[in-house]
Design an enzyme around this catalytic site. Structure first.
Site, PDB file in Angstrom:
ATOM      1  CB  ILE A   1      -0.831  -0.054   1.117  1.00 54.68           C
ATOM      2  CG1 ILE A   1      -1.893  -1.098   1.150  1.00 54.68           C
ATOM      3  CG2 ILE A   1      -1.960   1.459   1.275  1.00 54.68           C
ATOM      4  CD1 ILE A   1      -2.890  -1.125   2.365  1.00 54.68           C
ATOM      5  N   PRO A   2       1.601   1.625  -1.075  1.00 49.90           N
ATOM      6  CG  PRO A   2       2.226   1.826  -3.351  1.00 49.90           C
ATOM      7  CD  PRO A   2       1.593   1.037  -2.467  1.00 49.90           C
ATOM      8  CG  HIS A   3       0.845   5.733   2.275  1.00 52.51           C
ATOM      9  ND1 HIS A   3       1.042   4.274   2.499  1.00 52.51           N
ATOM     10  CD2 HIS A   3       1.442   6.082   3.399  1.00 52.51           C
ATOM     11  CE1 HIS A   3       1.747   4.040   3.659  1.00 52.51           C
ATOM     12  NE2 HIS A   3       1.643   5.267   4.186  1.00 52.51           N
ATOM     13  N   GLY A   4       2.261   8.443   0.365  1.00 53.98           N
ATOM     14  CA  GLY A   4       3.463   9.713   0.593  1.00 53.98           C
ATOM     15  C   GLY A   4       3.761   9.757   1.965  1.00 53.98           C
TER      16      GLY A   4
END
Length: 144
Positions: free
Chosen positions: A61-64
């Site tokens: 779950i890539p995110h900033g």
């Protein structure tokens, strides 16, 4: 149509080289669908350098990172179906879900997704889905 997650946010049968490629593709969907500015994708890569966004059950779950909110136009989720998997650290990921949470909605989105991805059966349904609708049926309606 759901503002946060709909069929336009799903890429089926994706083949990826590595984790960086997975993050890039997840971010590009968010960018192309108008959720984020292009700079947000760099923030997603930076987050991965700080701590892995692999959450178990063959899901990334890539995110900033903190401070990347300035590049988010509205909350949204992208989903990459990777039937053959992509190595995400030491584990293969079959589902990659990019997240952009506007105005502090990031944790709300993660909590809703956690309920879905904690069930291995849901991951397998999404991995083997033949249509975007099958994936939408597993995810259901997300709200922020």
């Amino acid at each position: 149509m759901n503002e946060i997650f709909n069929e336009n946010n799903i890429m089926m049968n994706v083949s990826l080289k590595d984790k960086a490629d997975a993050i890039q593709h997840a971010g590009l969907v968010l960018f192309e669908q108008g959720y984020v500015e292009k700079d947000y994708i760099c923030c997603m890569h930076q987050r991965e350098e700080v701590i892995s966004t692999y959450v178990g059950n063959n899901v990334g779950i890539p995110h900033g990172i903190d401070g990347s909110e300035q590049y988010i136009k509205k909350s949204g989720i992208s989903l990459l179906q990777v039937p053959e998997g992509v190595m995400y650290g030491d584990e293969p990921a079959y589902i990659i879900m990019g997240i952009a949470g506007k105005d502090g909605t990031h944790l709300d989105i993660l909590m809703q997704l956690a309920e879905i991805i904690c069930e291995e059966e849901n991951i397998e349904k999404m991995r083997s889905a033949k249509t975007k609708q099958e994936i939408l049926d597993v995810i259901g309606d997300l709200e922020v």
